[in-house]
Write an enzyme that holds these catalytic residues in place. Structure first.
Site, PDB file in Angstrom:
ATOM      1  N   CYS A 135       0.827  -1.206   0.000  1.00 33.39           N
ATOM      2  CA  CYS A 135       0.000   0.000   0.000  1.00 33.39           C
ATOM      3  C   CYS A 135       0.865   1.260   0.000  1.00 33.39           C
ATOM      4  O   CYS A 135       1.506   1.569  -0.988  1.00 33.39           O
ATOM      5  CB  CYS A 135      -0.956  -0.043   1.185  1.00 33.39           C
ATOM      6  SG  CYS A 135      -2.392   1.038   1.019  1.00 33.39           S
ATOM      7  N   HIS A 136       0.925   2.019   1.105  1.00 27.31           N
ATOM      8  CA  HIS A 136       1.812   3.184   1.186  1.00 27.31           C
ATOM      9  C   HIS A 136       3.199   2.803   1.697  1.00 27.31           C
ATOM     10  O   HIS A 136       4.111   3.638   1.704  1.00 27.31           O
ATOM     11  CB  HIS A 136       1.212   4.256   2.093  1.00 27.31           C
ATOM     12  CG  HIS A 136       0.010   4.938   1.515  1.00 27.31           C
ATOM     13  ND1 HIS A 136      -1.277   4.508   1.737  1.00 27.31           N
ATOM     14  CD2 HIS A 136      -0.105   6.025   0.699  1.00 27.31           C
ATOM     15  CE1 HIS A 136      -2.131   5.298   1.106  1.00 27.31           C
ATOM     16  NE2 HIS A 136      -1.451   6.228   0.463  1.00 27.31           N
ATOM     17  N   GLU A 166      -5.788   6.902  -4.300  1.00 28.03           N
ATOM     18  CA  GLU A 166      -5.589   8.091  -3.462  1.00 28.03           C
ATOM     19  C   GLU A 166      -6.708   9.101  -3.701  1.00 28.03           C
ATOM     20  O   GLU A 166      -7.213   9.736  -2.753  1.00 28.03           O
ATOM     21  CB  GLU A 166      -4.230   8.721  -3.775  1.00 28.03           C
ATOM     22  CG  GLU A 166      -3.674   9.596  -2.669  1.00 28.03           C
ATOM     23  CD  GLU A 166      -3.283   8.820  -1.421  1.00 28.03           C
ATOM     24  OE1 GLU A 166      -4.122   8.783  -0.481  1.00 28.03           O
ATOM     25  OE2 GLU A 166      -2.170   8.265  -1.377  1.00 28.03           O
TER      26      GLU A 166
END
Length: 258
Positions: A135-136, A166
């Site tokens: 993910c991030h 996002e």
């Protein structure tokens, strides 16, 4: 690093507790920590935790309808470990077979540009270990330079939280940069799936996932790679042992001829 005897994986968590200057709370994503934790633990690995600033890392909300998240947050060993995590700067990378970067929006502020995290990741990879992120979490891969002098992301096939995702969560103007764009600037090819669809990419010993739905898949692929590394290590040890035996046999034969 003796992968066969150690079998340890480090999960790295963000210490960022707010979304920039918005005042909105953030932290590590519990699903992205809990599901890999369970995969690694069930595969027989010891799991340790570290964070950028040390101490108790902030977390996003727990989804109470997810039994794995509930198990993770109620596990006494996990609670004790997360109560006071070590700073990444004091972690000895030689103690770990793999490092996994847990996602959560907070990583966009404190993973990227952290020199100690970059050194940790490079050291684990350079020593033959596995690096994973979801993910991030791939924000921590930015600017990581391997011992060869080549950027870890250069020419890599990866997955990460996409620009579309996002925008779907309304954070495109809050985060300091769009992760997909940054990874592409680093020379990576970001493989895209539809929003919230599982997407796991494996490139040599780098494993990345697009979103929380990909977290368990990243962990599973990491354990597969670790199994292959152990197999290669054993094969190398056996080859060295056979060579030594052959040398000793030759020496003994030469002595007998004399």
């Amino acid at each position: 690093m003796d992968i066969e005897t150690m079998k340890k994986i480090l999960l790295v968590l963000t210490s960022q507790d707010t979304l920039g200057d918005t005042g909105e709370a953030t932290g590590y994503n519990v699903a992205e920590a809990s599901h890999p934790w369970k995969v690694f633990r069930d595969a027989g690995y010891f799991v340790d935790f570290a964070s950028i600033a040390g101490g108790q890392p902030p977390r996003d909300e727990v989804q109470e309808d997810d039994p794995v998240q509930v198990e993770f947050t109620q596990d006494e060993t996990v609670k004790a470990s997360l109560y006071n995590t070590p700073r990444v700067s004091v972690v000895d990378p030689s103690q770990y077979d793999a490092v996994y970067l847990v996602g959560g929006h907070g990583t966009m502020w404190d993973f990227t540009g952290d020199a100690d995290l970059q050194k940790l990741i490079a050291s684990v990879y350079d020593s033959g270990g596995v690096v994973g992120a979801v993910c991030h979490g791939p924000a921590g891969l930015v600017d990581v330079e391997l011992g060869t002098g080549v950027a870890l992301l250069s020419g890599r096939k990866v997955a990460a939280f996409t620009n579309a995702e996002e925008k779907a969560v309304g954070k495109q103007d809050v985060v300091p940069y769009l992760l997909q764009d940054k990874l592409e600037e680093q020379g990576a090819t970001v493989k895209l799936a539809d929003n919230w669809e599982e997407n796991v990419q494996v490139d040599e010993r780098l494993v990345t996932g697009q979103n929380p739905q990909s977290a368990a898949g990243v962990a599973k692929e990491m354990t597969k790679l670790l199994t292959e590394v152990v197999r290669e290590q054993k094969a190398g040890e056996e080859e060295a042992a056979q060579k030594l035996r052959a040398e000793r046999d030759a020496e003994k034969a030469a002595e007998d001829d004399e």
